[in-house]
Design a protein around this motif. Structure first.
Motif, mmCIF file in Angstrom:
data_model
loop_
_atom_site.group_PDB
_atom_site.id
_atom_site.type_symbol
_atom_site.label_atom_id
_atom_site.label_comp_id
_atom_site.label_asym_id
_atom_site.label_seq_id
_atom_site.Cartn_x
_atom_site.Cartn_y
_atom_site.Cartn_z
ATOM 1 N N ARG A 203 37.438 43.513 31.860
ATOM 2 C CA ARG A 203 37.007 43.000 30.561
ATOM 3 C C ARG A 203 38.195 42.440 29.783
ATOM 4 O O ARG A 203 38.085 41.417 29.108
ATOM 5 C CB ARG A 203 36.319 44.118 29.785
ATOM 6 N N ILE A 204 39.359 43.092 29.898
ATOM 7 C CA ILE A 204 40.561 42.572 29.242
ATOM 8 C C ILE A 204 40.977 41.246 29.874
ATOM 9 O O ILE A 204 41.356 40.292 29.178
ATOM 10 C CB ILE A 204 41.712 43.593 29.325
ATOM 11 N N THR A 212 35.551 35.394 34.800
ATOM 12 C CA THR A 212 34.480 36.375 34.951
ATOM 13 C C THR A 212 34.283 36.768 36.409
ATOM 14 O O THR A 212 33.219 37.205 36.803
ATOM 15 C CB THR A 212 33.153 35.819 34.404
ATOM 16 N N ALA A 213 35.317 36.601 37.238
ATOM 17 C CA ALA A 213 35.204 36.918 38.660
ATOM 18 C C ALA A 213 34.899 38.393 38.845
ATOM 19 O O ALA A 213 35.351 39.244 38.083
ATOM 20 C CB ALA A 213 36.496 36.560 39.389
ATOM 21 N N GLU A 214 34.134 38.720 39.882
ATOM 22 C CA GLU A 214 33.785 40.106 40.160
ATOM 23 C C GLU A 214 35.019 40.921 40.536
ATOM 24 O O GLU A 214 35.116 42.092 40.238
ATOM 25 C CB GLU A 214 32.756 40.163 41.296
ATOM 26 N N ALA A 215 35.966 40.283 41.202
ATOM 27 C CA ALA A 215 37.192 40.981 41.589
ATOM 28 C C ALA A 215 38.381 40.226 41.024
ATOM 29 O O ALA A 215 38.367 39.006 40.926
ATOM 30 C CB ALA A 215 37.307 41.067 43.109
ATOM 31 N N LEU A 216 39.401 40.971 40.657
ATOM 32 C CA LEU A 216 40.595 40.339 40.130
ATOM 33 C C LEU A 216 41.357 39.657 41.251
ATOM 34 O O LEU A 216 41.543 40.218 42.322
ATOM 35 C CB LEU A 216 41.502 41.385 39.485
ATOM 36 N N ASP A 217 41.811 38.448 40.999
ATOM 37 C CA ASP A 217 42.681 37.728 41.919
ATOM 38 C C ASP A 217 44.114 38.059 41.529
ATOM 39 O O ASP A 217 44.561 37.672 40.453
ATOM 40 C CB ASP A 217 42.424 36.222 41.795
ATOM 41 N N PRO A 218 44.859 38.796 42.372
ATOM 42 C CA PRO A 218 46.220 39.179 41.992
ATOM 43 C C PRO A 218 47.080 37.994 41.591
ATOM 44 O O PRO A 218 47.886 38.088 40.675
ATOM 45 C CB PRO A 218 46.753 39.865 43.258
ATOM 46 N N ALA A 219 46.894 36.862 42.260
ATOM 47 C CA ALA A 219 47.695 35.689 41.919
ATOM 48 C C ALA A 219 47.365 35.202 40.515
ATOM 49 O O ALA A 219 48.241 34.835 39.735
ATOM 50 C CB ALA A 219 47.452 34.573 42.934
ATOM 51 N N ALA A 220 46.069 35.238 40.165
ATOM 52 C CA ALA A 220 45.663 34.806 38.827
ATOM 53 C C ALA A 220 46.182 35.762 37.773
ATOM 54 O O ALA A 220 46.611 35.363 36.691
ATOM 55 C CB ALA A 220 44.142 34.706 38.754
ATOM 56 N N VAL A 221 46.157 37.073 38.091
ATOM 57 C CA VAL A 221 46.651 38.065 37.148
ATOM 58 C C VAL A 221 48.122 37.848 36.856
ATOM 59 O O VAL A 221 48.593 37.988 35.736
ATOM 60 C CB VAL A 221 46.415 39.489 37.707
#
Length: 224
Positions: A203-204, A212-221
């Motif tokens: 949510r953060i 709003t991806a279901e899973a976090l993309d480490p590269a995007a993070v």
């Protein structure tokens, strides 16, 4: 008027951080009580959960009032709706810590974790505390690298949850039905604790990036 609204939005964030800090303390104490059969500490976790519930009710009431009075749109609407959802996840994390404490109380003066699984539950406890601590920090800093770390600890909790079932289904399991029930419940509580931590983290990420991806993309993070 805008200054007042901005102050109210900031207060929502501050209250979520305070709520998360209480959850962090709850899971820390619940795990310590579980692993040492500390009845007094377990009772304190159970009693303190009422304060977490009260924080959720107060925060939710203010969110509803803001929606009705300010009719926010775009980013402001995302902030208020996200606060509602995060408060629900944090409240549930508090409940799960309370459930762990209740198992401790039910088995006192014995330790609820049977011989042979102490290390597994110690690892689960450590991972849950890391999740709670990082959620609290993430709420205050919006450091998205922490969101990836929360996901990783949740993966570890999932693995340890599976390990407990492998132990119970193995041929060397010599504990009775009550221990089997306790281990099943405790493992599930920790596994779900991690899931709710991930829900707050995502949510953060949504608030900061709009993703709003279901899973976090480490590269995007990491912003790459």
């Amino acid at each position: 008027m805008r200054d007042i609204f901005d102050a109210e939005l900031k207060q929502l964030g501050d209250d979520l951080e305070a709520m998360s800090s209480r959850v962090e303390q709850a899971v820390t104490n619940a795990g310590r009580a579980l692993l040492t059969a500390d009845l007094t500490l377990a009772e304190s976790v159970i009693a303190d959960d009422l304060a977490i519930d009260a924080l959720e009710r107060d925060l939710d009431e203010r969110c509803v009032r803001l929606l009705a009075q300010q009719q926010p749109v775009a980013t402001d609407l995302r902030v208020v709706v996200s606060a509602l959802r995060m408060s629900a996840s944090l409240e549930r994390m508090g409940d799960l810590a309370r459930h762990v404490a209740q198992v401790t109380r039910a088995r006192y003066p014995e330790v609820a974790v049977p011989a042979g699984l102490e290390e597994t539950f110690t690892q689960m406890q450590d991972a849950a505390v890391r999740v709670a601590r990082r959620v609290t920090t993430l709420l205050g800093t919006r450091d998205l690298a922490l969101a990836e770390s929360i996901e990783q600890d949740d993966d570890l909790l999932d693995e340890l949850h599976s390990d407990t079932f492998a132990a119970m289904l193995g041929g060397e399991w010599e504990h009775g039905p009550q221990a089997t029930v306790d281990v099943t419940l405790l493992s599930r509580y920790y596994e779900r604790f991690g899931d709710h931590g991930v829900s707050v983290a995502r949510r953060i990420v949504y608030l900061v990036t709009g993703a709003t991806a279901e899973a976090l993309d480490p590269a995007a993070v990491r912003g790459s």
